[in-house]
Design an enzyme around this catalytic site. Structure first.
Site, short mmCIF file in Angstrom:
data_model
loop_
_atom_site.label_atom_id
_atom_site.label_comp_id
_atom_site.label_asym_id
_atom_site.label_seq_id
_atom_site.Cartn_x
_atom_site.Cartn_y
_atom_site.Cartn_z
N SER A 1 36.40 45.93 42.44
CA SER A 1 35.26 44.87 42.05
C SER A 1 34.19 45.09 42.79
O SER A 1 33.92 45.27 43.70
CB SER A 1 35.90 43.62 42.18
OG SER A 1 36.84 43.24 43.33
N ASP B 1 40.47 36.58 41.13
CA ASP B 1 40.32 38.21 41.07
C ASP B 1 41.58 38.95 40.88
O ASP B 1 41.48 40.13 40.89
CB ASP B 1 39.56 38.41 42.77
CG ASP B 1 39.15 39.59 42.48
OD1 ASP B 1 38.68 40.35 41.61
OD2 ASP B 1 39.38 40.39 43.72
N GLN C 1 33.22 39.67 36.07
CA GLN C 1 33.19 40.43 37.05
C GLN C 1 33.15 42.03 36.42
O GLN C 1 33.30 42.47 35.37
CB GLN C 1 34.72 40.81 37.74
CG GLN C 1 35.07 41.61 38.84
CD GLN C 1 36.20 41.61 39.47
OE1 GLN C 1 37.16 42.41 39.22
NE2 GLN C 1 36.46 40.54 40.15
#
Ligand SMILES: CCC(=O)SCCNC(=O)CCNC(=O)[C@H](O)C(C)(C)COP(=O)(O)OP(=O)(O)OC[C@H]1O[C@@H](n2cnc3c(N)ncnc32)[C@H](O)[C@@H]1OP(=O)(O)O
Length: 337
Positions: free
Chosen positions: A272, A251, A322
Site C-alpha cells: 500500500s 488495511d 487506498q
C-alpha cells in the site's frame, strides 16, 4: 435510504488511556453482555499491538505482533499505532473523524517503531495531529489525523448496507482452510501454502461472503465482502480505541481486491502506498462488521481500492480509500493456491 446515526457518537464515554481495560455495562448487546473478560480472552490488539509505550511527551514506541510473509510490517499495524499516538494528545471530548497516511518506506520487523506526534493545530471544532512513524532514524509512515468536537446536524444520510448472509451462517477463514486441506487432490505446495495461512496469528477474525471469490479460485469483479472483527474481547465504551482497531483491520485484505479480475496472475510485489479513513458513527470493532471492498481502477502498476465498514445493524461505521503498487507475474499450474 437508511438513516445514519451521526450524532450518537456523543453518547460514548471516551477515556484518556485509550487501551485501558473496559468492563461491559448492563445495556450491552446480548452478544457481549457477559461478565468482565478474563485477561487471556482480551484482544491482543488491546493488550499488545495498540498498547504503546510512552518514552517522552508526544513520543511513543510500538512493538509488532503479526508480521506478513512479505517480512515488511503490516500497514494496518502502523496506521493503528499512529492513530493511538495521535489520540493520546487530544482531550476526551474529541473524536477521530479522519486520517490520511503515506507509507514512505517498508517497515522493518526486527526493530520497534517510534511515533512522534506534532500538535499541528487545536481549533474550536477541529484538532489536527501529524504523526511520523520512524525506524532507523527515517520516517516509514507520515500520518495526519483530525479530531472533532461532537456537532449534531440535521444533515444525515448514508447509502444502504449490501444485503448478505449473516456471520452465523458463514465459515471463518480457518474453517474454510481446514475444508480445503481435506480435499484429496491437493498438491503438496498447495497444502504447504494453506498450512502457512493457518499458522498466521492475524488478530482479526473473518468470514468471507463468497469464499471461492475471496480466495481467487476464479476471476470475478474487483469487489469482495466479508464479515470482520477483532479477535478477542475489547468491550464497549472506548470509541478512541475502537477507531484505532478499525484502522488496523481496514488495511487487511483491502488491496488484494485489485487482483480479483486477474486469476491468471499472482502478486510479485504488493504494497500500500497511502491510506485514508473516515469515521462516521460509533461501533464496536470486536463485534462483526461487514467489510465491503471494491476497486474502481487499476493501471500503471497501481490500483485504487475503497472500503466501507458496516455495523451489522446497517449503520455505516467507517469508509476508507487506498492506493497500492501491484507488480504481478503469470500463475503457473502448480502454484494456484
Ligand atoms: C498489503 C497492505 C500492506 O500492509 S503493505 C505494507 C505497507 N506499505 C508499505 O510497506 C510500503 C512502504 N513503501 C515502500 O516500500 C516504498 O515507498 C515503495 C512503495 C516500494 C516505493 O517504491 P520505489 O520508489 O520504487 O522504491 P525503491 O526504489 O526503494 O524500490 C523498491 C523495490 O521495488 C523495485 N522496483 C522499483 N521500481 C520498479 C519497477 N519499475 N519494476 C520492477 N521493480 C521495481 C526496486 O528494485 C526495489 O526492489 P528491492 O526491494 O530492491 O528488491
Amino acid at each position: 435510504m437508511a438513516e445514519g446515526k451521526v450524532g450518537e457518537i456523543g453518547a460514548v464515554n471516551q477515556l484518556t488511556d485509550i487501551t485501558e481495560s473496559q468492563t461491559p455495562t448492563e445495556d450491552e448487546s446480548s452478544e457481549s453482555s457477559v461478565a468482565p473478560c478474563p485477561q487471556d480472552l482480551r484482544s491482543v490488539l488491546v493488550t499488545s499491538v495498540l498498547n504503546l509505550e510512552q518514552l517522552d511527551i508526544d513520543l511513543y514506541r510500538g512493538t509488532h505482533h503479526w508480521v506478513p510473509s512479505t517480512q515488511r510490517l503490516f500497514g494496518g499495524q502502523i496506521i493503528g499505532q499512529a492513530l493511538v499516538a495521535a489520540a493520546k494528545s487530544v482531550s476526551d471530548n474529541l473524536y477521530a473523524h479522519s486520517l490520511h497516511c503515506y507509507f514512505v518506506r517498508p517497515g522493518d520487523p526486527t526493530v520497534p517503531v517510534l511515533y512522534q506526534v506534532d500538535r499541528t493545530r487545536d481549533g474550536r471544532s477541529f484538532t489536527v495531529r501529524s504523526v511520523k512513524a520512524i525506524q532507523h532514524g527515517q520516517p516509514i509512515l507520515i500520518c495526519q489525523a483530525s479530531f472533532q468536537v461532537l456537532q449534531p446536524s440535521p444533515l444525515q444520510h448514508q447509502f444502504p448496507m449490501p444485503v448478505v448472509p449473516q456471520p452465523e451462517d458463514l465459515l471463518t477463514v480457518e474453517e474454510l482452510i481446514q475444508r480445503y486441506l481435506s480435499q484429496a487432490d491437493l498438491t503438496e505446495s498447495a497444502k504447504q501454502g494453506l498450512n502457512k495461512l493457518l499458522a498466521n496469528e492475524v488478530p482479526i477474525e473473518m468470514k468471507p461472503i463468497s469464499p471461492a471469490h475471496f480466495y481467487r479460485f476464479a476471476s470475478g469483479e474487483p469487489r469482495r465482502l466479508f464479515w470482520a472483527r477483532a479477535r478477542g474481547y475489547i468491550g464497549e465504551g472506548n470509541m478512541k480505541l475502537h477507531c484505532c482497531v478499525a484502522a488496523y483491520v481496514s488495511d487487511y485484505a483491502l488491496l488484494g481486491t485489485v487482483l480479483l479480475p486477474y486469476s491468471k496472475y499472482k502478486a510479485r510485489f504488493i504494497a500500500s502506498l497511502d491510506h485514508a479513513m473516515w469515521f462516521h458513527s460509533t461501533f464496536r470493532s470486536d463485534e462483526w462488521m461487514l467489510y465491503e471492498c471494491d476497486s474502481p481502477w487499476a493501471g500503471s502498476s497501481r490500483g485504487l481500492v475503497q472500503g466501507r465498514l458496516w455495523r451489522r445493524d446497517g449503520v455505516l461505521a467507517a469508509s476508507c480509500s487506498q492506493e497500492g503498487v501491484l507488480r504481478v507475474k503469470p500463475v503457473t499450474e502448480n502454484s494456484k493456491l
